[in-house]
Structure formats: C-alpha cells, structure tokens
Design a protein around this motif. Structure first.
Motif: not given
Length: 231
Positions: A173-177
């Motif tokens: 959750p809230g991770g970044v690509l």
C-alpha cells in the motif's frame, strides 16, 4: 582520442546483441546503433533511485525491486539512500551483464554487488512482478529506453494497462512504481492512471546538470495509503 575497443558481446532473449565497449576509463553498452548507457552519464538513472527512495522514506525494512542492472547507477544510488535494514532485489535478464559487472566493470560497480542488502536475480523482472503480491515498497524499471519494448518486444507487456495492474498488485500500500525513459510519452501517463496510480513526470538530466533531458515517472499506488508501514 583513444579508440573504442569492444570487450564482449551478448545475445538478448529477443535476438538482439549487446556490446560492451571501453575507451580508456569510459564504458559503453550498445544495442545495435543505440547506446543504452555510458559510464560518464549517470544522472537520470541515479535520480530514478533517489526520487523513489524519497517517496518511501520512513518505512521499516523497505524492499526495492530494480529491473535492469545496467552499469549499476540506480543500484548504487538506492543503496546510498536506503538504511541498513533495506533489501534490494535486482532482476537482470542477460547473465553476461552481471558477469561484466563482476569482471571488466568491477571498478565502476565499486563492490556494490557484495552489499549484504543486495540480491541479484538473473531473470525477467516481469516474472518477479507477476509472482508477487504486496511484496515491494518500490519497483524501479530501467529495462528499455522508455515505456516500450526496445531491448525485447516482450517488455511491452510491462507497460500495458494489464502489466501496470500487475505492478500495482506487487506493491505494498502506497508503494511506488518508477519508470525511466529517454523521452516523454503522454499515453503512458494515461495508462498509469487507468491502472490505479497517481502519476507524476519528472525531468532529469543525463549528466546531472547537463546532457539530454530524460523522463522519470513516479507512480504511487492509490487506495490503501493509510495502511502503509511506517517507522
């Protein structure tokens, strides 16, 4: 001026040929007539890591997936930005690129492959993404010249809406690509949003303050931000 000397070559799974060249202390990796990377131009690849790590700052034991080893610019910048509790997995599809990092380009890599936080996987980053579920705090892709399959057509699947949905599922959750590109692509920004990301384009110079302007997409997984792990 010193001439370029070819040190080695390797066939990519898509049938192309990577060539490692050296001129004095300068290295270049070519695919056909395209220079994929040069050891003197690392600014935008380093920005890919530093900007991504800033977005996930404060998380305990973050797990980062880097697609593409290249000359290690992104990896070294990530290690500098992350704490001792981090874990960085690097997926590199072409085994020779890993061999070059440990052999003729060992000085460029400066021992970063031996960092205890690093795991090298000689595999397709797409397979790692597909098999993961809420595993990574950030996924950094620098496997092509942009959101299209240059080094191999199969990479197109990474940048499709379906592929971006898979990346979103692989993120916590809230991770970044984060995706590196040699230039802008409006349709890719649209696809990121279709896949449930909030997307931002950032310009970065190849040479830090000079050189070509490259593009980095920072796409944050939306929907469960409140449940992300923080310190």
């Amino acid at each position: 001026m010193l001439p370029w000397v070819q040190l080695d070559s390797a066939t990519t799974p898509g049938g192309g040929e990577l060539r490692l060249k050296r001129r004095g202390s300068e290295f270049s990796i070519m695919l056909g007539t395209n220079e994929l990377m040069n050891s003197r131009l690392s600014g935008s690849e380093e920005a890919l890591a530093t900007l991504s790590c800033q977005r996930i700052g404060g998380r305990r034991s973050p797990h980062i997936l880097i697609g593409g080893l290249g000359m290690g610019f992104t990896l070294r910048a990530a290690l500098s930005a992350l704490g001792a509790d981090a874990h960085v997995t690097v997926a590199e599809l072409v085994p020779s690129v890993v061999a070059w990092a440990r052999g003729p380009m060992a000085e460029v890599f400066a021992g970063c492959l031996e960092d205890p936080r690093v795991t090298i996987r000689e595999t397709d980053v797409g397979l790692l993404i597909k098999s993961a579920s809420s595993t990574y705090d950030a996924i950094l892709l620098d496997v092509d010249n942009g959101p299209e399959g240059l080094t191999r057509e199969a990479n197109d699947a990474l940048y499709s809406v379906a592929g971006l949905h898979r990346a979103r599922s692989a993120l916590r959750p809230g991770g970044v690509l984060s995706v590196w590109s040699s230039g802008p692509d409006r349709s890719f920004t649209s696809r990121l949003r279709q896949a449930g990301f909030s997307a931002e384009e950032v310009k970065a110079r190849a040479g830090g303050k000079r050189g070509a302007r490259h593009v980095i997409w920072l796409a944050t997984k939306q929907g469960e931000v409140g449940s992300q792990r923080t310190g």
